[in-house]
Enzyme design. Structure first.
Site, PDB file in Angstrom:
ATOM      1  N   ARG A 104       0.808  -1.234   0.000  1.00  0.00           N
ATOM      2  CA  ARG A 104       0.000   0.000   0.000  1.00  0.00           C
ATOM      3  C   ARG A 104       0.835   1.275   0.000  1.00  0.00           C
ATOM      4  O   ARG A 104       0.413   2.277  -0.584  1.00  0.00           O
ATOM      5  CB  ARG A 104      -1.035  -0.031   1.121  1.00  0.00           C
ATOM      6  CG  ARG A 104      -0.533  -0.016   2.502  1.00  0.00           C
ATOM      7  CD  ARG A 104      -1.266  -1.025   3.370  1.00  0.00           C
ATOM      8  NE  ARG A 104      -0.655  -2.337   3.217  1.00  0.00           N
ATOM      9  CZ  ARG A 104      -1.318  -3.445   2.928  1.00  0.00           C
ATOM     10  NH1 ARG A 104      -2.607  -3.426   2.795  1.00  0.00           N
ATOM     11  NH2 ARG A 104      -0.664  -4.585   2.816  1.00  0.00           N
ATOM     12  N   THR A 105       1.993   1.278   0.641  1.00  0.00           N
ATOM     13  CA  THR A 105       2.803   2.504   0.617  1.00  0.00           C
ATOM     14  C   THR A 105       3.279   2.758  -0.808  1.00  0.00           C
ATOM     15  O   THR A 105       3.192   3.883  -1.326  1.00  0.00           O
ATOM     16  CB  THR A 105       4.012   2.386   1.565  1.00  0.00           C
ATOM     17  OG1 THR A 105       3.542   1.959   2.845  1.00  0.00           O
ATOM     18  CG2 THR A 105       4.730   3.710   1.710  1.00  0.00           C
TER      19      THR A 105
ATOM     20  N   LYS B 244      26.573  -5.079  -8.732  1.00  0.00           N
ATOM     21  CA  LYS B 244      27.950  -5.077  -9.261  1.00  0.00           C
ATOM     22  C   LYS B 244      28.896  -4.395  -8.280  1.00  0.00           C
ATOM     23  O   LYS B 244      30.039  -4.099  -8.615  1.00  0.00           O
ATOM     24  CB  LYS B 244      27.981  -4.333 -10.606  1.00  0.00           C
ATOM     25  CG  LYS B 244      27.087  -4.940 -11.672  1.00  0.00           C
ATOM     26  CD  LYS B 244      27.118  -4.053 -12.929  1.00  0.00           C
ATOM     27  CE  LYS B 244      25.960  -4.364 -13.841  1.00  0.00           C
ATOM     28  NZ  LYS B 244      25.724  -3.274 -14.796  1.00  0.00           N
TER      29      LYS B 244
ATOM     30  N   ARG C 130      11.933   3.223   0.367  1.00  0.00           N
ATOM     31  CA  ARG C 130      11.726   2.299   1.493  1.00  0.00           C
ATOM     32  C   ARG C 130      12.909   1.343   1.512  1.00  0.00           C
ATOM     33  O   ARG C 130      13.229   0.722   0.504  1.00  0.00           O
ATOM     34  CB  ARG C 130      10.435   1.503   1.347  1.00  0.00           C
ATOM     35  CG  ARG C 130      10.416   0.351   2.341  1.00  0.00           C
ATOM     36  CD  ARG C 130       9.113  -0.349   2.403  1.00  0.00           C
ATOM     37  NE  ARG C 130       8.096   0.496   3.011  1.00  0.00           N
ATOM     38  CZ  ARG C 130       6.939   0.025   3.467  1.00  0.00           C
ATOM     39  NH1 ARG C 130       6.668  -1.263   3.379  1.00  0.00           N
ATOM     40  NH2 ARG C 130       6.052   0.831   4.001  1.00  0.00           N
TER      41      ARG C 130
ATOM     42  N   HIS D  82       8.508   5.677   9.928  1.00  0.00           N
ATOM     43  CA  HIS D  82       7.634   5.572   8.753  1.00  0.00           C
ATOM     44  C   HIS D  82       6.770   6.835   8.785  1.00  0.00           C
ATOM     45  O   HIS D  82       5.565   6.788   9.050  1.00  0.00           O
ATOM     46  CB  HIS D  82       6.782   4.300   8.874  1.00  0.00           C
ATOM     47  CG  HIS D  82       6.094   3.877   7.609  1.00  0.00           C
ATOM     48  ND1 HIS D  82       6.000   4.679   6.491  1.00  0.00           N
ATOM     49  CD2 HIS D  82       5.453   2.712   7.300  1.00  0.00           C
ATOM     50  CE1 HIS D  82       5.329   4.019   5.549  1.00  0.00           C
ATOM     51  NE2 HIS D  82       4.996   2.829   6.019  1.00  0.00           N
TER      52      HIS D  82
HETATM   53  N1   CP Z   1       1.417   0.168   6.082  1.00  0.00           N
HETATM   54  C1   CP Z   1       2.375  -0.160   5.195  1.00  0.00           C
HETATM   55  O1   CP Z   1       3.487   0.370   5.230  1.00  0.00           O
HETATM   56  O2   CP Z   1       2.007  -1.129   4.293  1.00  0.00           O
HETATM   57  P1   CP Z   1       2.919  -1.732   3.154  1.00  0.00           P
HETATM   58  O3   CP Z   1       4.058  -2.470   3.858  1.00  0.00           O
HETATM   59  O4   CP Z   1       2.036  -2.654   2.365  1.00  0.00           O
HETATM   60  O5   CP Z   1       3.465  -0.617   2.339  1.00  0.00           O
END
Ligand code: CP
Length: 364
Positions: free
Chosen positions: A90-91, A119, A140, A173
């Site tokens: 979702r993120t 590499k 991420r 986050h």
């Molecule tokens: N809440 C959240 O970060 O979900 P994802 O890991 O699916 O991105």
């Protein structure tokens, strides 16, 4: 409002020694708008209220084709790299959608095994490569601090670009926390907002970065109480408790989740983050998972005005029997991510005023 400090004016070793509050001014523009989005502590109450209002305007403008056409004209000259080397559904998708809403062309690297990192290229060089092609990097990564390092590194090059932390290690986050705040604000819109509310967190609070970032943002609201319900081995970190103490925020630590449901305005469930276990199963021992489970019958303990939240993905923390209860807001919470992330990106690129003007003329 934070007063901007220049990242290219500080050495990396010195920057790393700063507290979160000391780092925050390095992530804003001279206007006070965010430039990077790296930690929850960079957002004050004024910034949070502004982002929530803007998210609502974007959401309402986006209900019509003409509104969507307006939004997608705003940043069509920009390109974004979504560098997601940790699993995400979702993120990733909500950032992808947010880029599309604003007309930004997104590209992605999700599997480092097919990038030249394999590499032996350093992370610094990989990030400089991205900034050669893109105007925004959303990342991420399991590596705590990589987003900050990238922001610092690129500020010392001819191609600095904004960095958004979409989840870093077990630490932060911040954009999940923003969408959680937006969800809480919408849920309590007719009940005085988030001020004075009690939030009950449950699950793996030791390694859940969403709870760590949201605890940071909730400190911006008056009279809130945070209850952390978890077995001792998964309890919230001392660093978060120290921040709460310093800012005079009321909190409680407990192993009794069920006994506190009746007190909560919001119950925030989280899954076991066992991908961080050093030995398989080590974090599932020594407690009964049923004690940290929201069952269908627990709906009876919940106030009529309360909400159940979860950052998702869910395993077995909430019974699916709860999904159709009006107090279960986790699907709406997820969709709110698209609106608040659109608001964040629009603000970073200075298009917030244009959106507000359009909203005032055409929607309000
Ligand atoms: N809440 C959240 O970060 O979900 P994802 O890991 O699916 O991105």
């Amino acid at each position: 409002m934070l007063h901007r400090k220049m990242l290219d004016g500080v050495k990396w070793d010195d920057f790393q020694q700063l507290s979160l509050e000391e780092k925050a001014p390095y992530f804003v523009q001279s206007s006070g708008r965010p430039y990077h989005c790296l930690i929850a502590q960079q957002f004050d109450r004024e910034a949070l209220d502004g982002l929530c209002d803007l998210a609502t305007r974007i959401r309402r403008i986006g209900k019509s084709k003409v509104g969507m056409d307006f939004l997608s004209s705003l940043l069509m000259h920009k390109r974004a790299m979504l560098y997601f080397t940790q699993p995400s559904t979702r993120t990733f998708l909500s950032f992808y959608s947010a880029c599309q809403i604003l007309g930004i062309r997104p590209a992605e690297v999700r599997d480092p095994s097919i990038s030249s990192e394999m590499k032996g290229e350093t992370k610094d060089d990989t990030m400089r490569t991205f900034s050669s092609f893109f105007d925004l990097i959303i990342m991420r990564t399991p590596l705590q601090g990589l987003a900050e390092r990238t922001a610092w590194l690129l500020s010392n090059t001819e191609r600095p670009v904004p960095i958004i932390n979409a989840g870093s290690g077990k630490d932060q986050h911040p954009t999940q926390a923003l969408l959680d705040i937006y969800t809480l604000a919408r849920s309590f819109e007719k009940r005085g907002g988030i001020d004075g509310k009690t939030v009950l967190f449950c699950g793996d609070l030791a390694r859940g970065r969403t709870v760590r970032s949201l605890s940071g943002l909730l400190q911006q609201y008056r009279g809130v109480k945070l209850i952390f319900a978890a077995p001792e081995c998964l309890q919230i970190g001392e660093d978060i408790l120290a921040q709460l103490k310093e800012n005079g925020v009321e909190y409680e630590i407990t192993e009794d989740f069920k006994g506190h449901i009746h007190e909560a305005d919001a119950v925030y469930m989280t899954r076991l983050q066992d991908e961080w276990d050093k030995k398989p199963g080590e974090s599932s021992r020594g407690y009964n998972p049923e004690d940290y489970y929201f069952a269908g019958e627990d709906l009876d303990r919940l106030r009529n005005t309360a909400v159940i939240m979860h950052p998702l993905p869910r395993r077995a923390e909430i019974s699916t029997d709860c999904d159709n209860d009006s107090r279960a807001v986790y699907w709406r919470q997820m969709r709110n991510g698209m609106w608040i992330r659109s608001a964040l990106i629009a603000t970073i690129f200075g298009r917030d005023t244009e959106i507000t003007n359009y909203y005032t003329l055409n929607i309000k």
